[in-house]
Design a protein around this motif. Structure first.
Motif, PDB file in Angstrom:
ATOM      1  N   PHE A   5       1.754   8.601   0.151  1.00 31.99           N
ATOM      2  CA  PHE A   5       2.634   9.732  -0.100  1.00 31.99           C
ATOM      3  C   PHE A   5       2.136  10.963   0.662  1.00 31.99           C
ATOM      4  O   PHE A   5       0.946  11.223   0.723  1.00 31.99           O
ATOM      5  CB  PHE A   5       2.675  10.071  -1.590  1.00 31.99           C
ATOM      6  N   ASP A  17      -1.100  -3.969   7.859  1.00 29.42           N
ATOM      7  CA  ASP A  17      -1.494  -3.033   8.919  1.00 29.42           C
ATOM      8  C   ASP A  17      -0.434  -2.959  10.008  1.00 29.42           C
ATOM      9  O   ASP A  17      -0.426  -2.027  10.812  1.00 29.42           O
ATOM     10  CB  ASP A  17      -2.807  -3.495   9.564  1.00 29.42           C
ATOM     11  N   ASP A  18       0.455  -3.930  10.045  1.00 36.77           N
ATOM     12  CA  ASP A  18       1.411  -4.033  11.144  1.00 36.77           C
ATOM     13  C   ASP A  18       2.856  -3.811  10.725  1.00 36.77           C
ATOM     14  O   ASP A  18       3.765  -3.992  11.530  1.00 36.77           O
ATOM     15  CB  ASP A  18       1.284  -5.419  11.801  1.00 36.77           C
ATOM     16  N   GLU A  73       0.878  -1.160   0.000  1.00 31.78           N
ATOM     17  CA  GLU A  73       0.000   0.000   0.000  1.00 31.78           C
ATOM     18  C   GLU A  73       0.923   1.219   0.000  1.00 31.78           C
ATOM     19  O   GLU A  73       1.779   1.344   0.879  1.00 31.78           O
ATOM     20  CB  GLU A  73      -0.844  -0.036   1.262  1.00 31.78           C
ATOM     21  N   ASN A  89       4.408  -3.568  14.343  1.00 37.84           N
ATOM     22  CA  ASN A  89       3.774  -3.972  15.591  1.00 37.84           C
ATOM     23  C   ASN A  89       4.248  -5.368  15.969  1.00 37.84           C
ATOM     24  O   ASN A  89       4.455  -6.222  15.099  1.00 37.84           O
ATOM     25  CB  ASN A  89       2.252  -3.985  15.448  1.00 37.84           C
ATOM     26  N   LYS A 126       0.490   0.111  24.336  1.00 40.20           N
ATOM     27  CA  LYS A 126      -0.820   0.710  24.597  1.00 40.20           C
ATOM     28  C   LYS A 126      -1.594  -0.262  25.473  1.00 40.20           C
ATOM     29  O   LYS A 126      -2.019  -1.324  25.025  1.00 40.20           O
ATOM     30  CB  LYS A 126      -1.530   0.940  23.265  1.00 40.20           C
ATOM     31  N   LYS A 180       3.550   0.370   2.872  1.00 37.19           N
ATOM     32  CA  LYS A 180       2.862  -0.437   3.880  1.00 37.19           C
ATOM     33  C   LYS A 180       2.708  -1.860   3.370  1.00 37.19           C
ATOM     34  O   LYS A 180       2.028  -2.106   2.370  1.00 37.19           O
ATOM     35  CB  LYS A 180       1.483   0.161   4.175  1.00 37.19           C
TER      36      LYS A 180
END
Lengths: 452, 501
Positions: free
Chosen positions: A28, A76-77, A25, A124, A160, A73
């Motif tokens: 910019f 997501d991690d 992904e 992550n 978190k 990307k």
């Protein structure tokens, strides 16, 4: 048969070309900012030169900065963040970092301009609410930038856990390549630990610790790096809070430093700092208030003397900020680009004398027009000998227009009335950076901003 | 005399094709194209179908809609390998293939000319088939070329040529619409939000639209009539969303206006009564969004803003007590979810699931424990509405004292459990710069394992700012920006109504 294989191979290659190369992904971001200055102090080269009254000279120049950020990307991690910067003075310059070439502002624009800002991996930890950033990344201290906001090489992990957000980090900000010593021996390292706790939606409190170990101050370093801190070992503890109280948004910190000042005999360090800022709704805009105190020492560093001056990471102030001041001349503005200089250098500690400043302003908008007006006063926290600590008072104003959603243009004017410490005709009364009978500095400038 | 005979013969020869124009045309039914290897497959299916239809349509052929009787069926495929594409078409009559044709090209620029050539080939093949007497209606079909006057310009088909089956394209099925459903009335401003207040009768409803500084109440029928406007928002106040519900069931709808003053929430609630708006609460520290649970119960959900977090903590239900509002019944949200990109769908076998629009646009489904059950692969959503947060701590990196936070398009769950999600697309969308210029609306259903597409609307050439779904009439009410605000130019918006068959 061989021919068939060749054909099959060609078909396979064509099919492969039709498939996206990687399942990434792409994201910019970027910005462009240009300033056109008329000033009797700013020079376009990052220095701030006070001129003696009567010998006043007016400099006029344009400069620009573009930043491009590409984020790859993978999921997501997992992502790779890269961020680059391109600075130019219109007409070009060849000093400083442009020793071997000019920037791209000169004729034919062939200079080497591309600079690295950030390159880091952001990922992550599986099955744990922990994010890690590894590489050259931005870091903002919990002291509003008075110790150091910088881009540095290191590793930073943030967790978190409900209302708790703890983080730990390590940065190596200097590496002495003296081959007489093993690599990793003469270094400047930071170790940070931070925790924030969201008490509720309106109150967040935090605690922070930074250890700075500066082996380059052991006397063995052969590298003269202006960005090196003055101290050898500094421990900084701080508390901070952010709260919304009625119409006001408040931020504050208090911090204490101790450690070893320099490599000379028995120079311990004991210093402190604090600041509070407020943004208060009033009328069609906001009133901004800020106060800053960095402790100072009325005695120059000497053997067997406990230093009480607040220490910044870079002794020349390269990485020190206090954006809440909203000034351009007393303390550099966070929106500065190449012209990133202020009265008596950007060193907020004023050579160990410390700083005391009060700032107030108002900002608002009317349709596509935005405006702001600010005033600020600053002086050193301590005076040495006959020195006068008054740095000066600044007033500034901005009026701008939002041309497009992401683009704006503004005209600005800043004027500082120098204090005696900066323009006294008696040398012993002046603090570093001052000049005898110096004219009050000003800067009038237009500014263009575009961001995406 | 010889000369006269020659002239007569020439005249008969020349007029012969003309006579065919008076014969009954062949009725051709065109399916959506099958698309392989190209991005935007969904969009291309309908676009290619429309391209071919406009080139076949003429005196000899009549292109009919999916549900109508036809003499011939045309099925097309579009295959892309690298940059080379092939357009293939097959003509069949009563299931029997009667003609085939193809055209190819080496870049996307060649697609439309290739489609013209393909249409010409098909017309020739169909002409040959008709000349043989075929199994068609017996009408004589003359071979003709693609009309030169059309050139490469694709003209929108007039509304009269479309039937009234609705503006929805069912999966694998094309259904034409009665125009775009747009009410031809420009509403001043780049509007950003809308809410359906109530349905008055089969023809009329009250709707509210909003831009950053103003709320307007309209009576929407075949045209829009302004009933009231509320302009009491200050220079530093910005509306980012509006929603409606009747939480106290008193027959009067409340309008929940999510607004910020500076960087802080300062929302309001109005009563929509007597054709006007009456403010009953202000400076509320909540984001609002109304959703319908299981097709019946209309709830308003709220979330708060934190010091560091844009969306702080859990999701709450809003409770109205007299003229006061409180938040109750917290719900823990799954990863990536916030008030604006989330809705609740019924799970197979009971219970509820979260459907979430990922920040990158992918649809996600979570169970109530926060476990991700499914992730889509196409992108949806896309909004130009944002708010600012103070971010001077990162000013050195971002270059700005403020950062933008975009809010997401609303997800709607219908009474039958369908998930409605808009899709905006645009050429000028990068990072935090967003200028969408095409939109469509999709519907999905959860089958127990994945979300399956049910239908989508045709692509509109406008940015979809917001929409509402009228459960009763099964109509989409779309708020589209038809003219973006420019330097010294005001924007304009319009309302379109599309019925979901």
């Amino acid at each position: 048969m061989k021919k068939n294989l060749v054909v099959l191979g060609a078909v396979a290659l064509s099919a492969a070309a039709a498939v996206p190369a990687l399942a990434l992904e792409n994201e910019f971001h970027g910005m462009y900012r240009a300033y056109g200055y008329v000033s009797n102090a700013h020079t376009g080269g990052g220095t701030f030169n006070l001129k003696t009254d009567g010998q006043d000279r007016t400099n006029s120049y344009m400069e620009q900065r573009a930043r491009l950020q590409y984020i790859a990307k993978a999921s997501d991690d997992l992502k790779l963040v890269t961020h680059f910067e391109l600075d130019s003075l219109f007409g070009g310059q060849n000093g400083g970092k442009y020793t071997n070439t000019t920037d791209s502002g000169s004729l034919d624009a062939d200079g080497v301009t591309l600079e690295t800002k950030n390159v880091y991996l952001d990922f992550n930890i599986p099955s744990a609410p922990v994010n890690v950033k590894l590489g050259v990344q931005p870091y903002a201290d919990a002291y509003m930038g008075t110790f150091g906001n910088f881009d540095g090489a290191g590793a930073y992990a943030t967790g978190k856990f409900g209302a708790f957000t703890p983080s730990v980090g390590w940065f190596r900000v200097n590496e002495d390549k003296n081959l007489a010593y093993p690599i990793g021996k003469l270094t400047t390292d930071l170790i940070t630990a931070d925790v924030k706790f969201a008490v509720n939606k309106d109150v967040t409190v935090g605690a922070n610790y930074i250890y700075m170990g500066n082996d380059g101050r052991t006397g063995n370093s052969t590298v003269a790096d202006a960005a090196l801190p003055n101290a050898e070992k500094v421990h900084t503890f701080g508390l901070n809070a952010s709260a919304k109280v009625g119409p006001a948004a408040l931020n504050a910190f208090a911090a204490y430093q101790f450690g070893d000042y320099k490599d000379a005999t028995n120079q311990e360090l004991s210093a402190y700092a604090g600041a509070v800022t407020a943004k208060i709704k009033a009328g069609p805009g906001n009133v901004n208030l800020a106060a800053l105190y960095l402790s100072g020492d009325d005695t120059a560093p000497a053997a067997n003397h406990k230093q009480e001056g607040w220490q910044s990471l870079a002794s020349n102030g390269t990485t020190s900020y206090f954006n809440a001041a909203n000034t351009w001349l007393l303390i550099r503005n966070g929106a500065c680009i190449n012209t990133s200089a202020s009265i008596g250098t950007n060193d907020l500690t004023k050579g160990g004398r410390g700083l005391m400043g009060f700032f107030a302003g108002y900002e608002g908008s009317a349709g596509k027009v935005f405006y702001a007006a600010n005033a600020g006063y600053a002086q050193t926290a301590e005076e040495r000998g006959n020195e006068d600590g008054a740095i000066g008072t600044e007033v500034n104003a901005t009026v701008g227009y939002k041309l497009y959603d992401n683009m704006s243009a503004s005209i600005n004017y800043a004027h500082a009335f120098l204090g005696k410490g900066m323009n006294s005709t008696t040398a012993s009364e002046r603090i570093p950076g001052g000049a005898s009978d110096a004219a009050d500095p000003y800067a009038a400038f237009v500014r263009i901003d575009y961001a995406f | 005399m010889k000369r006269i005979l020659k002239l007569m013969a020439v005249a008969v020869f020349l007029l012969a094709p003309v006579s065919s124009l008076y014969a009954a045309p062949l009725r051709v039914r065109l399916a959506e194209f099958k698309v392989t290897g190209a991005a935007n497959r969904d969009e291309l299916r309908g676009s290619l179908q429309a391209l071919l239809a406009s080139r076949l349509e003429g005196g000899e052929l009549q292109v009919v809609d999916a549900g109508e009787k036809a003499d011939l069926d045309v099925a097309g495929t579009y295959i892309l390998f690298g940059k080379v594409f092939s357009l293939d078409a097959r003509v069949s009559s009563s299931g029997k293939v009667v003609a085939r044709a193809f055209e190819q090209g080496e870049s996307a620029d060649d697609t439309i000319p290739a489609m013209g050539r393909l249409a010409q080939k098909l017309l020739q093949e169909i002409g040959k088939y008709a000349a043989k007497g075929g199994e068609a209606s017996g009408a004589a079909v003359a071979v003709r070329g693609v009309q030169e006057s059309k050139g490469e310009v694709i003209r929108p088909e007039p509304a009269a040529a479309k039937n009234a089956e609705g503006d929805i394209i069912r999966a694998e099925r094309s259904v034409r619409a009665e125009g775009s459903g747009m009410i031809g009335q420009r509403l001043e401003g780049d509007l950003l939000g809308m809410a359906l207040i109530r349905r008055i009768d089969a023809e009329q409803r009250e709707i509210v639209v909003a831009d950053q500084k103003e709320i307007r109440l309209y009576l929407q029928g075949k045209e829009l009539r302004l009933l009231a406007a509320e302009k009491g928002f200050g220079e530093d106040e910005n509306i980012i969303g509006i929603d409606s519900a009747d939480l106290d069931s008193d027959g009067t709808a409340e309008l929940y206006v999510t607004a910020l003053r500076g960087s802080e929430l300062s929302s309001r609630v109005y009563l929509v009564e007597k054709g006007g708006l009456r403010k009953i609460a202000s400076d509320l520290p909540y984001y609002f969004r109304a959703i319908t649970i299981k097709g019946a119960e209309r709830k308003v959900l709220a979330q708060q803003m934190g010091r560091d977090e844009d969306f702080f903590g859990d999701l709450y239900e809003v409770a109205k007590k007299g003229s006061g509002f409180t938040i109750v019944n917290p719900v823990r949200l799954p990863r990536f979810a916030n008030l604006f990109n989330t809705n609740i769908i019924p799970a197979k076998g009971g219970g509820e699931l979260f459907v979430v629009l990922h920040p990158d646009g992918y649809l996600l489904v979570y169970d109530r424990k926060g476990e991700n059950l499914w992730r889509g692969s196409d992108k949806f959503g896309g909004s130009e509405t944002y708010f600012h947060r103070e971010d001077s701590q990162n000013m050195r990196v971002t270059g700005s004292q403020y950062r933008k936070r975009f809010i997401e398009q609303r997800l709607t769950v219908t009474a039958s459990g369908e998930v409605i999600v808009p899709r905006n697309e645009g050429s000028f969308v990068m990072g935090n710069s967003r200028s969408f210029n095409k939109s469509s609306v999709y519907a999905f259903a959860w089958n127990g394992a994945a979300l399956e597409e049910l239908w989508h609307t045709k692509v509109s050439q406008n940015y979809l700012a917001d929409y509402a779904y009228d459960q009763e009439s099964r109509e989409l009410i779309l708020l589209e920006v038809v003219k973006k605000e420019g330097l010294g130019e005001k924007g304009a918006s319009a309302i379109a109504v599309k019925r979901v068959e």
